[in-house]
Motif scaffolding. Structure first.
Motif, PDB file in Angstrom:
ATOM      1  N   VAL A  28       2.232   0.700 -26.650  1.00 29.66           N
ATOM      2  CA  VAL A  28       1.166   0.465 -25.848  1.00 29.66           C
ATOM      3  C   VAL A  28       0.324  -0.525 -26.455  1.00 29.66           C
ATOM      4  CG1 VAL A  28       0.928   3.046 -25.168  1.00 29.66           C
ATOM      5  CG2 VAL A  28       0.109   2.483 -27.239  1.00 29.66           C
ATOM      6  N   SER A  29      -1.018  -0.692 -25.600  1.00 37.85           N
ATOM      7  CA  SER A  29      -1.774  -1.755 -26.263  1.00 37.85           C
ATOM      8  C   SER A  29      -2.696  -1.230 -27.619  1.00 37.85           C
ATOM      9  CB  SER A  29      -2.746  -1.945 -25.208  1.00 37.85           C
ATOM     10  OG  SER A  29      -4.137  -2.775 -25.899  1.00 37.85           O
ATOM     11  N   PRO A  30      -2.854  -2.444 -28.330  1.00 36.20           N
ATOM     12  CA  PRO A  30      -3.407  -2.147 -29.518  1.00 36.20           C
ATOM     13  C   PRO A  30      -5.054  -1.735 -29.369  1.00 36.20           C
ATOM     14  CG  PRO A  30      -3.273  -4.529 -29.260  1.00 36.20           C
ATOM     15  CD  PRO A  30      -2.268  -3.921 -28.150  1.00 36.20           C
ATOM     16  N   LEU A  31      -5.609  -1.752 -28.214  1.00 36.36           N
ATOM     17  CA  LEU A  31      -6.716  -1.356 -27.913  1.00 36.36           C
ATOM     18  C   LEU A  31      -6.649   0.276 -28.400  1.00 36.36           C
ATOM     19  CD1 LEU A  31      -7.067  -2.345 -24.230  1.00 36.36           C
ATOM     20  CD2 LEU A  31      -8.405  -3.109 -26.305  1.00 36.36           C
ATOM     21  N   VAL A  32      -5.702   1.160 -28.693  1.00 43.35           N
ATOM     22  CA  VAL A  32      -5.918   2.283 -29.008  1.00 43.35           C
ATOM     23  C   VAL A  32      -6.133   2.381 -30.627  1.00 43.35           C
ATOM     24  CG1 VAL A  32      -3.135   2.302 -29.951  1.00 43.35           C
ATOM     25  CG2 VAL A  32      -4.513   4.502 -28.885  1.00 43.35           C
TER      26      VAL A  32
ATOM     27  N   PRO B  51       1.470   0.012 -32.118  1.00 46.50           N
ATOM     28  CA  PRO B  51       1.325   1.363 -31.576  1.00 46.50           C
ATOM     29  C   PRO B  51       2.278   2.091 -30.485  1.00 46.50           C
ATOM     30  CG  PRO B  51      -0.274  -0.086 -30.472  1.00 46.50           C
ATOM     31  CD  PRO B  51       0.707  -0.799 -31.531  1.00 46.50           C
ATOM     32  N   TYR B  52       2.678   3.262 -30.738  1.00 50.00           N
ATOM     33  CA  TYR B  52       3.648   4.019 -29.618  1.00 50.00           C
ATOM     34  C   TYR B  52       2.826   5.016 -29.133  1.00 50.00           C
ATOM     35  CZ  TYR B  52       7.563   1.072 -30.686  1.00 50.00           C
ATOM     36  OH  TYR B  52       8.474  -0.055 -30.845  1.00 50.00           O
ATOM     37  N   ARG B  53       3.289   5.480 -27.895  1.00 52.62           N
ATOM     38  CA  ARG B  53       2.730   6.687 -27.378  1.00 52.62           C
ATOM     39  C   ARG B  53       3.946   7.375 -27.176  1.00 52.62           C
ATOM     40  NH1 ARG B  53       1.281   8.698 -21.587  1.00 52.62           N
ATOM     41  NH2 ARG B  53      -0.293  10.387 -22.190  1.00 52.62           N
ATOM     42  N   PHE B  54       3.937   8.908 -27.247  1.00 56.66           N
ATOM     43  CA  PHE B  54       4.930   9.762 -27.069  1.00 56.66           C
ATOM     44  C   PHE B  54       4.444  10.967 -26.136  1.00 56.66           C
ATOM     45  CE2 PHE B  54       5.292   7.833 -31.470  1.00 56.66           C
ATOM     46  CZ  PHE B  54       6.852   7.664 -31.644  1.00 56.66           C
ATOM     47  N   THR B  55       5.406  10.886 -25.154  1.00 57.28           N
ATOM     48  CA  THR B  55       5.296  11.935 -24.282  1.00 57.28           C
ATOM     49  C   THR B  55       6.552  12.849 -23.912  1.00 57.28           C
ATOM     50  OG1 THR B  55       6.028  10.745 -22.633  1.00 57.28           O
ATOM     51  CG2 THR B  55       3.587  10.584 -23.084  1.00 57.28           C
ATOM     52  N   LEU B  56       6.291  13.978 -23.153  1.00 52.50           N
ATOM     53  CA  LEU B  56       7.459  14.668 -22.690  1.00 52.50           C
ATOM     54  C   LEU B  56       8.229  13.566 -21.743  1.00 52.50           C
ATOM     55  CD1 LEU B  56       6.316  18.267 -22.044  1.00 52.50           C
ATOM     56  CD2 LEU B  56       7.088  17.087 -24.352  1.00 52.50           C
ATOM     57  N   ARG B  57       9.544  14.145 -21.137  1.00 50.64           N
ATOM     58  CA  ARG B  57      10.182  12.887 -20.499  1.00 50.64           C
ATOM     59  C   ARG B  57       9.552  12.777 -18.865  1.00 50.64           C
ATOM     60  NH1 ARG B  57      13.980   9.663 -21.344  1.00 50.64           N
ATOM     61  NH2 ARG B  57      15.139  10.001 -23.215  1.00 50.64           N
ATOM     62  N   ASP B  58       8.697  14.158 -18.442  1.00 49.86           N
ATOM     63  CA  ASP B  58       8.227  14.282 -17.246  1.00 49.86           C
ATOM     64  C   ASP B  58       6.894  13.964 -17.377  1.00 49.86           C
ATOM     65  OD1 ASP B  58       7.300  16.380 -18.517  1.00 49.86           O
ATOM     66  OD2 ASP B  58       8.122  17.934 -16.870  1.00 49.86           O
TER      67      ASP B  58
ATOM     68  N   ASN C  45     -12.469   2.784 -27.773  1.00 48.33           N
ATOM     69  CA  ASN C  45     -11.806   2.302 -26.389  1.00 48.33           C
ATOM     70  C   ASN C  45     -11.168   3.868 -25.927  1.00 48.33           C
ATOM     71  OD1 ASN C  45     -12.167  -0.395 -26.650  1.00 48.33           O
ATOM     72  ND2 ASN C  45     -10.469  -0.507 -28.079  1.00 48.33           N
ATOM     73  N   ASP C  46     -11.413   4.210 -24.944  1.00 46.35           N
ATOM     74  CA  ASP C  46     -11.073   5.420 -24.003  1.00 46.35           C
ATOM     75  C   ASP C  46     -10.824   5.325 -22.713  1.00 46.35           C
ATOM     76  OD1 ASP C  46     -10.175   8.204 -23.823  1.00 46.35           O
ATOM     77  OD2 ASP C  46     -12.065   9.038 -24.242  1.00 46.35           O
ATOM     78  N   SER C  47      -9.910   4.427 -22.271  1.00 47.67           N
ATOM     79  CA  SER C  47      -9.708   4.143 -20.876  1.00 47.67           C
ATOM     80  C   SER C  47      -8.124   4.140 -20.708  1.00 47.67           C
ATOM     81  CB  SER C  47     -10.157   2.708 -20.472  1.00 47.67           C
ATOM     82  OG  SER C  47      -9.541   1.713 -21.292  1.00 47.67           O
ATOM     83  N   PRO C  48      -7.932   4.200 -19.149  1.00 49.77           N
ATOM     84  CA  PRO C  48      -6.464   4.511 -18.653  1.00 49.77           C
ATOM     85  C   PRO C  48      -5.549   3.539 -19.192  1.00 49.77           C
ATOM     86  CG  PRO C  48      -8.079   4.981 -16.867  1.00 49.77           C
ATOM     87  CD  PRO C  48      -8.827   4.472 -17.930  1.00 49.77           C
ATOM     88  N   GLY C  49      -6.059   2.044 -19.417  1.00 48.68           N
ATOM     89  CA  GLY C  49      -5.189   1.250 -20.147  1.00 48.68           C
ATOM     90  C   GLY C  49      -4.583   1.440 -21.401  1.00 48.68           C
ATOM     91  N   ILE C  50      -5.154   2.341 -22.206  1.00 51.71           N
ATOM     92  CA  ILE C  50      -4.685   2.796 -23.233  1.00 51.71           C
ATOM     93  C   ILE C  50      -3.377   3.572 -23.312  1.00 51.71           C
ATOM     94  CG2 ILE C  50      -5.064   4.596 -25.364  1.00 51.71           C
ATOM     95  CD1 ILE C  50      -7.245   2.416 -25.510  1.00 51.71           C
ATOM     96  N   ILE C  51      -3.076   4.288 -22.108  1.00 54.14           N
ATOM     97  CA  ILE C  51      -1.774   4.665 -22.101  1.00 54.14           C
ATOM     98  C   ILE C  51      -0.564   4.097 -21.426  1.00 54.14           C
ATOM     99  CG2 ILE C  51      -2.627   6.923 -22.682  1.00 54.14           C
ATOM    100  CD1 ILE C  51      -2.334   7.607 -19.611  1.00 54.14           C
ATOM    101  N   ARG C  52      -1.007   2.892 -20.857  1.00 52.72           N
ATOM    102  CA  ARG C  52      -0.106   2.195 -20.119  1.00 52.72           C
ATOM    103  C   ARG C  52       1.051   1.653 -21.023  1.00 52.72           C
ATOM    104  NH1 ARG C  52      -4.546  -0.237 -17.184  1.00 52.72           N
ATOM    105  NH2 ARG C  52      -5.318   1.249 -15.441  1.00 52.72           N
TER     106      ARG C  52
END
Length: 232
Positions: free
Chosen positions: A201-205, A113-120, A210-217
């Motif tokens: 990101v963690s496979p918890l996603v 799993p990958y997370r995509f965001t804006l650079r900021d 699972n819906d906690s801050p650790g998901i997006i770390r």
């Protein structure tokens, strides 16, 4: 496609960013999934947040359970498909987010799993359309879906499509009922890759439970079983 995203900012941050009132209580969301009730800003009510279900019933398929509904529509044909044309013309919305997830496939059974965001890592908005439908019990519900386009160079390393992100200076125009079809279609393009980033990101996603801050770390690359891999 886009099947999971995050909205980890606070109520105050959402209101300030979109200049819209959020009447209901809102808790940051780290692992948003289809069928959930989520904040959007519609062309009918651009000064406030509405809460709609993610998943839409096409005009030709009323009274379907939420789980059977579509969640995405291709931007390339949005003005041609009978099922979406009306919504595209009259019922557009912004879908606030601060990231979305895709999975990189390694072989037949392994995915990371990958997370995509804006650079900021700032808030942004997906291009959406919304609809009202009636359930089998006669209740009225509002639903939305997210438009997708071809990928940019960042998302393209993982997936062949990506959600359409409306640039901030075009958001009001997207909601404006008088914007021409040609101008609307011009907005439906891949967001510039140089303005985005991605990380593992963690496979918890993988589980919507699972819906906690650790998901997006950011984590070291792991497959869906929690095994570390060198091929992130």
């Amino acid at each position: 496609m886009c099947g999971r995203y995050s909205l980890s900012k606070s109520k105050i941050e959402l209101e300030e960013r979109f200049q819209a009132e959020l009447v209901a209580d809102f808790n940051p969301r780290y692992n948003i999934a289809p069928t959930q009730l989520l904040p959007v800003i519609t062309s009918d009510s651009p000064k406030g947040f509405s809460f709609f279900y993610w998943g839409i019933t096409p005009d030709f398929g009323q009274n379907k359970p939420v789980a059977q509904k579509l969640i995405n529509a291709k931007a390339e044909t949005i003005n041609e498909k009978i099922s979406f044309k009306g919504s595209f013309q009259k019922r557009r919305c912004l879908v606030p987010a601060d990231g979305f997830f895709e999975w990189k496939k390694l072989g037949k059974k392994t995915k990371i799993p990958y997370r995509f965001t804006l650079r900021d890592e700032a808030l942004f908005a997906f291009a959406g359309i919304w609809e009202e439908y009636e359930t089998v019990s006669g209740e009225s519900h509002h639903t939305f879906l997210i438009l997708t386009s071809q990928r940019n160079e960042v998302v393209g390393e993982i997936h062949d499509r990506m959600p359409v992100i409306i640039s901030r200076d075009q958001e009001k125009k997207w909601l404006d009922k008088y914007t021409s079809e040609s101008d609307l279609l011009a907005m439906l393009k891949p967001y510039p890759g140089e303005l985005m980033m991605s990380y593992t990101v963690s496979p918890l996603v993988n589980s919507v439970q699972n819906d906690s801050p650790g998901i997006i770390r950011k984590t070291s690359p792991m497959d869906q079983f929690g095994n570390y891999t060198l091929f992130g």
